[in-house]
Design a protein around this motif. Structure first.
Motif, PDB file in Angstrom:
ATOM      1  N   SER A   1      -3.041  11.380  -7.453  1.00  0.00           N
ATOM      2  CA  SER A   1      -4.187  10.871  -8.218  1.00  0.00           C
ATOM      3  C   SER A   1      -3.736  10.390  -9.591  1.00  0.00           C
ATOM      4  O   SER A   1      -4.121   9.324 -10.050  1.00  0.00           O
ATOM      5  CB  SER A   1      -5.231  11.969  -8.409  1.00  0.00           C
ATOM      6  OG  SER A   1      -5.830  12.264  -7.196  1.00  0.00           O
TER       7      SER A   1
ATOM      8  N   ARG B   1     -11.867  -4.011 -13.283  1.00  0.00           N
ATOM      9  CA  ARG B   1     -11.944  -2.577 -12.979  1.00  0.00           C
ATOM     10  C   ARG B   1     -10.548  -1.955 -12.968  1.00  0.00           C
ATOM     11  O   ARG B   1     -10.342  -0.855 -13.482  1.00  0.00           O
ATOM     12  CB  ARG B   1     -12.612  -2.381 -11.610  1.00  0.00           C
ATOM     13  CG  ARG B   1     -12.706  -0.932 -11.186  1.00  0.00           C
ATOM     14  CD  ARG B   1     -13.509  -0.779  -9.904  1.00  0.00           C
ATOM     15  NE  ARG B   1     -12.789  -1.294  -8.738  1.00  0.00           N
ATOM     16  CZ  ARG B   1     -13.246  -1.198  -7.486  1.00  0.00           C
ATOM     17  NH1 ARG B   1     -14.426  -0.649  -7.243  1.00  0.00           N
ATOM     18  NH2 ARG B   1     -12.554  -1.691  -6.482  1.00  0.00           N
TER      19      ARG B   1
ATOM     20  N   LYS C   1       0.821  -1.213   0.000  1.00  0.00           N
ATOM     21  CA  LYS C   1       0.000   0.000   0.000  1.00  0.00           C
ATOM     22  C   LYS C   1       0.857   1.267   0.000  1.00  0.00           C
ATOM     23  O   LYS C   1       0.366   2.346  -0.337  1.00  0.00           O
ATOM     24  CB  LYS C   1      -0.947   0.003   1.200  1.00  0.00           C
ATOM     25  CG  LYS C   1      -2.131  -0.926   1.001  1.00  0.00           C
ATOM     26  CD  LYS C   1      -3.068  -0.903   2.190  1.00  0.00           C
ATOM     27  CE  LYS C   1      -4.169  -1.919   2.013  1.00  0.00           C
ATOM     28  NZ  LYS C   1      -4.402  -2.698   3.238  1.00  0.00           N
TER      29      LYS C   1
ATOM     30  N   GLU D   1     -13.746  -4.727  -2.587  1.00  0.00           N
ATOM     31  CA  GLU D   1     -14.026  -3.286  -2.539  1.00  0.00           C
ATOM     32  C   GLU D   1     -14.685  -2.757  -3.807  1.00  0.00           C
ATOM     33  O   GLU D   1     -14.393  -1.662  -4.263  1.00  0.00           O
ATOM     34  CB  GLU D   1     -12.755  -2.487  -2.212  1.00  0.00           C
ATOM     35  CG  GLU D   1     -12.055  -2.895  -0.928  1.00  0.00           C
ATOM     36  CD  GLU D   1     -12.923  -2.811   0.318  1.00  0.00           C
ATOM     37  OE1 GLU D   1     -14.036  -2.254   0.254  1.00  0.00           O
ATOM     38  OE2 GLU D   1     -12.492  -3.332   1.350  1.00  0.00           O
ATOM     39  N   LEU D   2     -15.594  -3.554  -4.355  1.00  0.00           N
ATOM     40  CA  LEU D   2     -16.432  -3.010  -5.430  1.00  0.00           C
ATOM     41  C   LEU D   2     -17.410  -2.030  -4.784  1.00  0.00           C
ATOM     42  O   LEU D   2     -17.732  -2.149  -3.610  1.00  0.00           O
ATOM     43  CB  LEU D   2     -17.188  -4.137  -6.130  1.00  0.00           C
ATOM     44  CG  LEU D   2     -16.303  -5.143  -6.867  1.00  0.00           C
ATOM     45  CD1 LEU D   2     -17.162  -6.251  -7.469  1.00  0.00           C
ATOM     46  CD2 LEU D   2     -15.489  -4.469  -7.959  1.00  0.00           C
ATOM     47  N   TYR D   3     -17.884  -1.056  -5.569  1.00  0.00           N
ATOM     48  CA  TYR D   3     -18.837  -0.094  -5.036  1.00  0.00           C
ATOM     49  C   TYR D   3     -20.230  -0.735  -5.062  1.00  0.00           C
ATOM     50  O   TYR D   3     -20.753  -1.042  -6.138  1.00  0.00           O
ATOM     51  CB  TYR D   3     -18.810   1.191  -5.862  1.00  0.00           C
ATOM     52  CG  TYR D   3     -17.396   1.710  -6.097  1.00  0.00           C
ATOM     53  CD1 TYR D   3     -16.490   1.808  -5.035  1.00  0.00           C
ATOM     54  CD2 TYR D   3     -16.962   2.078  -7.356  1.00  0.00           C
ATOM     55  CE1 TYR D   3     -15.199   2.264  -5.230  1.00  0.00           C
ATOM     56  CE2 TYR D   3     -15.671   2.547  -7.563  1.00  0.00           C
ATOM     57  CZ  TYR D   3     -14.791   2.635  -6.500  1.00  0.00           C
ATOM     58  OH  TYR D   3     -13.516   3.081  -6.707  1.00  0.00           O
TER      59      TYR D   3
ATOM     60  N   LEU E   1      -1.124   4.762  -0.639  1.00  0.00           N
ATOM     61  CA  LEU E   1      -2.306   4.624   0.220  1.00  0.00           C
ATOM     62  C   LEU E   1      -1.896   4.654   1.683  1.00  0.00           C
ATOM     63  O   LEU E   1      -2.671   5.031   2.544  1.00  0.00           O
ATOM     64  CB  LEU E   1      -3.050   3.312  -0.081  1.00  0.00           C
ATOM     65  CG  LEU E   1      -3.811   3.242  -1.400  1.00  0.00           C
ATOM     66  CD1 LEU E   1      -4.486   1.889  -1.547  1.00  0.00           C
ATOM     67  CD2 LEU E   1      -4.850   4.349  -1.497  1.00  0.00           C
ATOM     68  N   GLU E   2      -0.664   4.219   1.953  1.00  0.00           N
ATOM     69  CA  GLU E   2      -0.104   4.321   3.293  1.00  0.00           C
ATOM     70  C   GLU E   2       1.112   5.238   3.209  1.00  0.00           C
ATOM     71  O   GLU E   2       1.990   5.013   2.380  1.00  0.00           O
ATOM     72  CB  GLU E   2       0.344   2.941   3.804  1.00  0.00           C
ATOM     73  CG  GLU E   2      -0.788   1.971   4.101  1.00  0.00           C
ATOM     74  CD  GLU E   2      -1.452   2.219   5.449  1.00  0.00           C
ATOM     75  OE1 GLU E   2      -1.044   3.177   6.151  1.00  0.00           O
ATOM     76  OE2 GLU E   2      -2.372   1.452   5.788  1.00  0.00           O
TER      77      GLU E   2
ATOM     78  N   ASN F   1       1.562   2.711  -3.882  1.00  0.00           N
ATOM     79  CA  ASN F   1       0.747   3.732  -4.546  1.00  0.00           C
ATOM     80  C   ASN F   1       0.280   4.821  -3.577  1.00  0.00           C
ATOM     81  O   ASN F   1      -0.687   5.523  -3.825  1.00  0.00           O
ATOM     82  CB  ASN F   1      -0.431   3.109  -5.303  1.00  0.00           C
ATOM     83  CG  ASN F   1      -1.404   2.394  -4.398  1.00  0.00           C
ATOM     84  OD1 ASN F   1      -1.153   2.240  -3.208  1.00  0.00           O
ATOM     85  ND2 ASN F   1      -2.519   1.968  -4.954  1.00  0.00           N
TER      86      ASN F   1
ATOM     87  N   ARG G   1      -1.652   7.184  -9.252  1.00  0.00           N
ATOM     88  CA  ARG G   1      -2.474   6.022  -8.883  1.00  0.00           C
ATOM     89  C   ARG G   1      -3.316   5.536 -10.050  1.00  0.00           C
ATOM     90  O   ARG G   1      -3.596   4.351 -10.174  1.00  0.00           O
ATOM     91  CB  ARG G   1      -3.394   6.389  -7.719  1.00  0.00           C
ATOM     92  CG  ARG G   1      -2.679   6.467  -6.387  1.00  0.00           C
ATOM     93  CD  ARG G   1      -3.594   7.144  -5.387  1.00  0.00           C
ATOM     94  NE  ARG G   1      -3.022   7.175  -4.057  1.00  0.00           N
ATOM     95  CZ  ARG G   1      -3.402   8.029  -3.129  1.00  0.00           C
ATOM     96  NH1 ARG G   1      -4.346   8.913  -3.395  1.00  0.00           N
ATOM     97  NH2 ARG G   1      -2.858   8.012  -1.933  1.00  0.00           N
ATOM     98  N   ALA G   2      -3.755   6.487 -10.889  1.00  0.00           N
ATOM     99  CA  ALA G   2      -4.587   6.104 -12.026  1.00  0.00           C
ATOM    100  C   ALA G   2      -3.823   5.173 -12.966  1.00  0.00           C
ATOM    101  O   ALA G   2      -4.422   4.438 -13.741  1.00  0.00           O
ATOM    102  CB  ALA G   2      -5.052   7.349 -12.784  1.00  0.00           C
TER     103      ALA G   2
ATOM    104  N   LEU H   1     -16.434   3.956 -13.702  1.00  0.00           N
ATOM    105  CA  LEU H   1     -16.339   5.186 -12.898  1.00  0.00           C
ATOM    106  C   LEU H   1     -15.006   5.928 -13.076  1.00  0.00           C
ATOM    107  O   LEU H   1     -14.987   7.076 -13.515  1.00  0.00           O
ATOM    108  CB  LEU H   1     -16.577   4.889 -11.414  1.00  0.00           C
ATOM    109  CG  LEU H   1     -16.489   6.126 -10.510  1.00  0.00           C
ATOM    110  CD1 LEU H   1     -17.668   7.057 -10.736  1.00  0.00           C
ATOM    111  CD2 LEU H   1     -16.394   5.754  -9.042  1.00  0.00           C
ATOM    112  N   ALA H   2     -13.901   5.254 -12.755  1.00  0.00           N
ATOM    113  CA  ALA H   2     -12.610   5.952 -12.825  1.00  0.00           C
ATOM    114  C   ALA H   2     -12.202   6.236 -14.270  1.00  0.00           C
ATOM    115  O   ALA H   2     -11.558   7.244 -14.556  1.00  0.00           O
ATOM    116  CB  ALA H   2     -11.536   5.144 -12.112  1.00  0.00           C
TER     117      ALA H   2
ATOM    118  N   PHE I   1      -7.847  -5.595  -4.048  1.00  0.00           N
ATOM    119  CA  PHE I   1      -7.829  -5.723  -2.598  1.00  0.00           C
ATOM    120  C   PHE I   1      -8.352  -7.079  -2.124  1.00  0.00           C
ATOM    121  O   PHE I   1      -9.093  -7.758  -2.837  1.00  0.00           O
ATOM    122  CB  PHE I   1      -8.702  -4.625  -1.972  1.00  0.00           C
ATOM    123  CG  PHE I   1      -8.206  -3.233  -2.253  1.00  0.00           C
ATOM    124  CD1 PHE I   1      -7.397  -2.571  -1.346  1.00  0.00           C
ATOM    125  CD2 PHE I   1      -8.555  -2.584  -3.441  1.00  0.00           C
ATOM    126  CE1 PHE I   1      -6.941  -1.289  -1.609  1.00  0.00           C
ATOM    127  CE2 PHE I   1      -8.102  -1.307  -3.705  1.00  0.00           C
ATOM    128  CZ  PHE I   1      -7.293  -0.657  -2.784  1.00  0.00           C
TER     129      PHE I   1
ATOM    130  N   MET J   1      -4.936  -1.671  -8.700  1.00  0.00           N
ATOM    131  CA  MET J   1      -4.818  -2.338  -7.399  1.00  0.00           C
ATOM    132  C   MET J   1      -6.041  -3.202  -7.132  1.00  0.00           C
ATOM    133  O   MET J   1      -7.169  -2.807  -7.400  1.00  0.00           O
ATOM    134  CB  MET J   1      -4.650  -1.319  -6.273  1.00  0.00           C
ATOM    135  CG  MET J   1      -4.430  -1.982  -4.923  1.00  0.00           C
ATOM    136  SD  MET J   1      -3.444  -0.954  -3.831  1.00  0.00           S
ATOM    137  CE  MET J   1      -3.022  -2.128  -2.549  1.00  0.00           C
TER     138      MET J   1
END
Lengths: 239, 243
Positions: free
Chosen positions: B73, B149, B45, B87-89, B50-51, B48, B76-77, B100-101, B83, B81
């Motif tokens: 941003s 995704r 993490k 972590e789908l919406y 995230l941490e 990219n 990361r694009a 979306l992205a 998980f 990644m």
């Protein structure tokens, strides 16, 4: 107990007109206050979850101040104190030229107070979403604004429809306090009918029925919203 | 492609990463393994951003991740990644999840994004589920959507954080197969996983972590054949010989 029942009084003029007008003002105060409560509450609730410390601090201060002072006291402050604290010109304008001063003050007082409660619902809705969702959003390149707009808020608002319904109902009931600063809403009109006719049982029964009809309508509307917004296969997860 | 140099990270006073250094070259597949709590998820993490980390430097395609001036941003694009918990919406359909992205970050048109989504869904074998919501899919299907995704962004590298750990055993393979295929097509991949079968099959190198340190960083054959450290040997004997 000696009491002369006379339900017919409720259908006589001017009393019927007073009741109808009372219902109208109750709905007008509560709806306008709800618009403020919902928009401001959403902004403050979101701010309480942002990474930015200043945004969080200001939002927390707002919530703690507004939800910890009795609503009645807040209405008196808005009505009697705030105009004196404003710069002279503004204060004079508020006291002399503000359109519908009692109504406007009641809407602001009730709206700002309820916003603090809505903010807490919004915050808890956002915090109920797992951190992994934010990570997934950020990992795909979304900005914080986009993350809230497209990922967090659509889920958070769905999660909090039931508690928001309660807030929406409460705002109708709390709107009765507006009578203390002179808004002739439903409770005030019932009291006035009592004073003119001595038919207090009838007048307040009418008020009770009206409040219940209004709130049941709201409840029905909100459960429609809840059903419309249901996500197929989704069960809210904790943390 | 990914350069990790001397990373230290603390949570408060607890040090969770100690002087971690490794790299992933273009087209390389690196598997990161180790006991739980060893810091492997935290390390991936960091790659990219995230941490956040306190010391050291990570660059991806030459861009420093920890730099204040870096547009995270944008970076990361370009890194996909996946998980552990998919972590789908949940409120979006499978297609909307993949679009979306693409639309909001890359600025692709709706039609373009949907065409890309359709192509990727057929690739991971989920075309008939395009209009469903994540909650209506099995775990393995959700994870394959999550991979689609990430791929939709045309990433230069893919990060996998324990992609099969939350899956029922019978669903692990359908996800691993997609990953094997990706690896064989030459995708640059950093994969945190306990699936040693996957590592044996497609990894170029294996990184073994324990207590926040990279204990071993070796070519696959060397790692499985003759692990140098005792800790890696113990770990391997436990993970390879369980009944």
């Amino acid at each position: 107990m000696q009491y002369n029942w006379n339900w017919g009084v409720l259908l006589q003029e001017p009393y019927l007109g007073w009741l109808i007008s009372g219902v109208g003002w109750t709905i007008a105060v509560a709806s306008a206050a709800w618009v403020i409560a919902f928009t401001l509450g959403s902004v403050v609730g979101v701010a309480r979850t942002l990474p930015n410390r200043w945004a969080r601090g200001v939002a927390t201060a707002y919530v703690e101040l507004l939800r910890n002072v009795p609503l009645l006291v807040q209405l008196f402050i808005w009505y009697f104190v705030v105009p004196e604290l404003l710069p002279d010109d503004w204060g004079r304008w508020v006291k002399r030229d503000l359109p519908l001063p009692e109504y406007t003050t009641a809407v602001i007082g009730l709206g700002f107070y309820t916003a603090s409660r809505v903010a807490e619902q919004v915050r808890s809705g956002i915090e109920s979403i797992s951190r992994g969702q934010s990570m997934a959003g950020y990992a795909s390149g979304l900005t914080t604004l986009q993350l809230y707009r497209y990922v967090l808020l659509p889920v958070a608002f769905r999660v909090i429809v039931p508690p928001l319904t309660s807030e929406f109902l409460t705002i109708f009931k709390n709107s009765s306090l507006a009578l203390t600063i002179g808004v002739l809403e439903l409770t005030a009109q019932s009291r006035q009918i009592t004073e003119y006719t001595f038919q207090g049982f009838e007048a307040f029964t009418a008020a009770t029925v009206m409040y219940v009809v209004i709130t049941l309508t709201v409840t029905a509307g909100m459960s429609l919203v809840e059903r419309r917004a249901r996500i197929p296969g989704f069960i809210a997860k904790g943390g | 492609m990914i350069e990790i140099r001397d990373i230290d990270k603390w949570y408060g006073t607890t040090q969770v990463l100690r002087a971690c250094s490794t790299s992933v070259a273009k087209g390389e597949v690196v598997v990161v393994c180790g006991p739980s709590g060893s810091g492997k998820s935290t390390l991936i993490k960091c790659v990219n951003g995230l941490e956040p980390f306190q010391n050291g430097e990570i660059t991806v395609d030459g861009v420093p991740v920890g730099d204040r001036g870096t547009n995270l941003s944008k970076l990361r694009a370009r890194i996909g990644m996946v998980f552990q918990n998919f972590e789908l919406y949940p409120h979006m359909t499978v297609t909307a999840n993949i679009c979306l992205a693409q639309e909001k970050v890359l600025g692709r048109s709706k039609a373009e994004a949907e065409a890309k989504a359709a192509g990727l869904l057929s690739r991971v074998g989920l075309s008939e589920h395009a209009r469903k919501h994540p909650g209506q899919l099995s775990g393995g299907q959700q994870q394959r959507v999550a991979i689609a995704r990430a791929l939709a962004m045309d990433p230069i590298a893919m990060l996998f954080d324990e992609p099969t750990s939350a899956l029922d055993p019978e669903m692990i393979n359908e996800v691993l197969e997609v990953m094997v295929e990706l690896a064989q097509e030459g995708m640059t991949m950093m994969v945190v996983t306990h699936e040693m079968g996957f590592a044996r099959k497609v990894a170029d190198r294996v990184v073994f972590m324990d207590k926040g340190e990279i204990v071993e960083d070796a070519e696959k054959d060397a790692f499985f054949g003759t692990p140098r450290s005792d800790r890696a040997q113990q770990f391997l004997s436990k993970i390879l010989h369980h009944i």
